[in-house]
Design a protein around this motif. Sequence first.
Motif, PDB file in Angstrom:
ATOM      1  N   SER A  69       0.826  -1.213   0.000  1.00  0.00           N
ATOM      2  CA  SER A  69       0.000   0.000   0.000  1.00  0.00           C
ATOM      3  C   SER A  69       0.859   1.261   0.000  1.00  0.00           C
ATOM      4  CB  SER A  69      -0.934   0.002   1.218  1.00  0.00           C
ATOM      5  OG  SER A  69      -1.756  -1.135   1.210  1.00  0.00           O
ATOM      6  N   SER A  72       4.519  -8.505  -2.884  1.00  0.00           N
ATOM      7  CA  SER A  72       3.928  -7.249  -3.341  1.00  0.00           C
ATOM      8  C   SER A  72       2.617  -7.499  -4.073  1.00  0.00           C
ATOM      9  CB  SER A  72       4.905  -6.513  -4.274  1.00  0.00           C
ATOM     10  OG  SER A  72       6.061  -6.102  -3.594  1.00  0.00           O
ATOM     11  N   ARG A  73       2.603  -8.531  -4.919  1.00  0.00           N
ATOM     12  CA  ARG A  73       1.398  -8.825  -5.688  1.00  0.00           C
ATOM     13  C   ARG A  73       0.245  -9.248  -4.775  1.00  0.00           C
ATOM     14  NH1 ARG A  73       3.670 -11.772  -9.105  1.00  0.00           N
ATOM     15  NH2 ARG A  73       3.049 -13.875  -8.525  1.00  0.00           N
ATOM     16  N   GLU A  91      -1.058  -6.198  -2.982  1.00  0.00           N
ATOM     17  CA  GLU A  91      -1.807  -5.338  -3.900  1.00  0.00           C
ATOM     18  C   GLU A  91      -3.195  -5.918  -4.169  1.00  0.00           C
ATOM     19  OE1 GLU A  91      -1.471  -3.447  -8.420  1.00  0.00           O
ATOM     20  OE2 GLU A  91       0.021  -4.861  -7.685  1.00  0.00           O
ATOM     21  N   GLU A 141      -5.318  -5.277  -1.209  1.00  0.00           N
ATOM     22  CA  GLU A 141      -5.722  -3.874  -1.147  1.00  0.00           C
ATOM     23  C   GLU A 141      -6.856  -3.604  -2.125  1.00  0.00           C
ATOM     24  OE1 GLU A 141      -5.789   0.249  -0.348  1.00  0.00           O
ATOM     25  OE2 GLU A 141      -4.928  -1.445   0.753  1.00  0.00           O
ATOM     26  N   ASN A 142      -6.761  -4.166  -3.329  1.00  0.00           N
ATOM     27  CA  ASN A 142      -7.795  -3.942  -4.336  1.00  0.00           C
ATOM     28  C   ASN A 142      -9.121  -4.598  -3.946  1.00  0.00           C
ATOM     29  OD1 ASN A 142      -6.004  -2.510  -5.911  1.00  0.00           O
ATOM     30  ND2 ASN A 142      -5.402  -4.270  -7.122  1.00  0.00           N
TER      31      ASN A 142
END
Length: 346
Positions: A305, A336-337, A340, A343-344
């Motif tokens: 984030s 990281s993926r 992410e 988060e999405n």
Amino acid sequence: MVSARGLEVLRAIVQDFVETREPVGSKSIVDRHAFGVSAATIRNDMALLEDEDLIEAPHTSSGRVPTDKGYRVFVDHLAEVRPLSPAQRTAIASFLEAPGDLDDLMVRTVRALTQLTGQVAIVQYPSFAQAHVSHVELVGLDTGRMLVVLVTDTGRVSQRLVFLPHDPAEEDIFRMRTAIADLTVGRPIRDGAQAIADRLAAASDARAPHEALVDVIAMVVAEELEEFRQDRLVMAGTANLARRESDFRGSIYPLLEAIEEQVTLMRLMGEMVADEHGLAASIGRENEPFGLAEASVVAGEYDASGARARVGVLGPTRMDYPSNLASVRAVARYLSRLLEEDENAR
């Protein structure tokens, strides 16, 4: 000035020493590598490398081993970060599949990395100083016990068991949850902690019973928010140090102390300078200011984030840098993926 062939000889020495644990001689280089020159020529190249303090003889009449400076030149100029095999990528995906929460993901990450590398694996929690509290839940249990759950917008979850002086009624639990949410939800962690501090400072003995219970819960929430602001590491594979003790020139106790204390490793990882790919290595005597001159650290950056943090491995200077760099890079990218995607999804 070391020639191009001399640097290739250094590469051969590093690779062979990492693989065999034995000092490397000119004859073995000629036998194992296609240089197309005589052993005498290789010996001349090795002499120049020794003059540059890139290799050394561990004892008289032996082959040569890389120095810390030699490993640095190898990592900076000669080490090619190899792609992981399909089996290794599958192993990472399997380890990190469907984590329960961020804490679970951090634990899975270091387990995956230590399995891949055979080193001590380290992952930093992302900084939560700018995170916001997104949800508060109070769950009444029995005999005065209550579970306090905090969730941030970066995926961090805290669960804390609290003992209350008496069992609150359902309407009191609702009022307590509302009061704590008003102080924290939608606010940055720092602001939520300050709002609680202001409430507690204004507390008086004349408050209603449920307000006193709010203060009890508020103190616990404040402690959890403060912990969210702390830098933290998760590690796995410490037993690998004992199994590789012969690879260290001196005692492994400073490494064990650094692992136990964590502060030293957090400082070291925070000061490592990454390349354009987010990869960094700190080798041997470069770690002397941290009391870790016997060890190397390889690390990669991951994104949570917008907050950057590091994941890496700690081990002896005689390590397989290309493979470890590749493993760290792959795990960092996968981490990281996942973050992410989480988060999405929120």
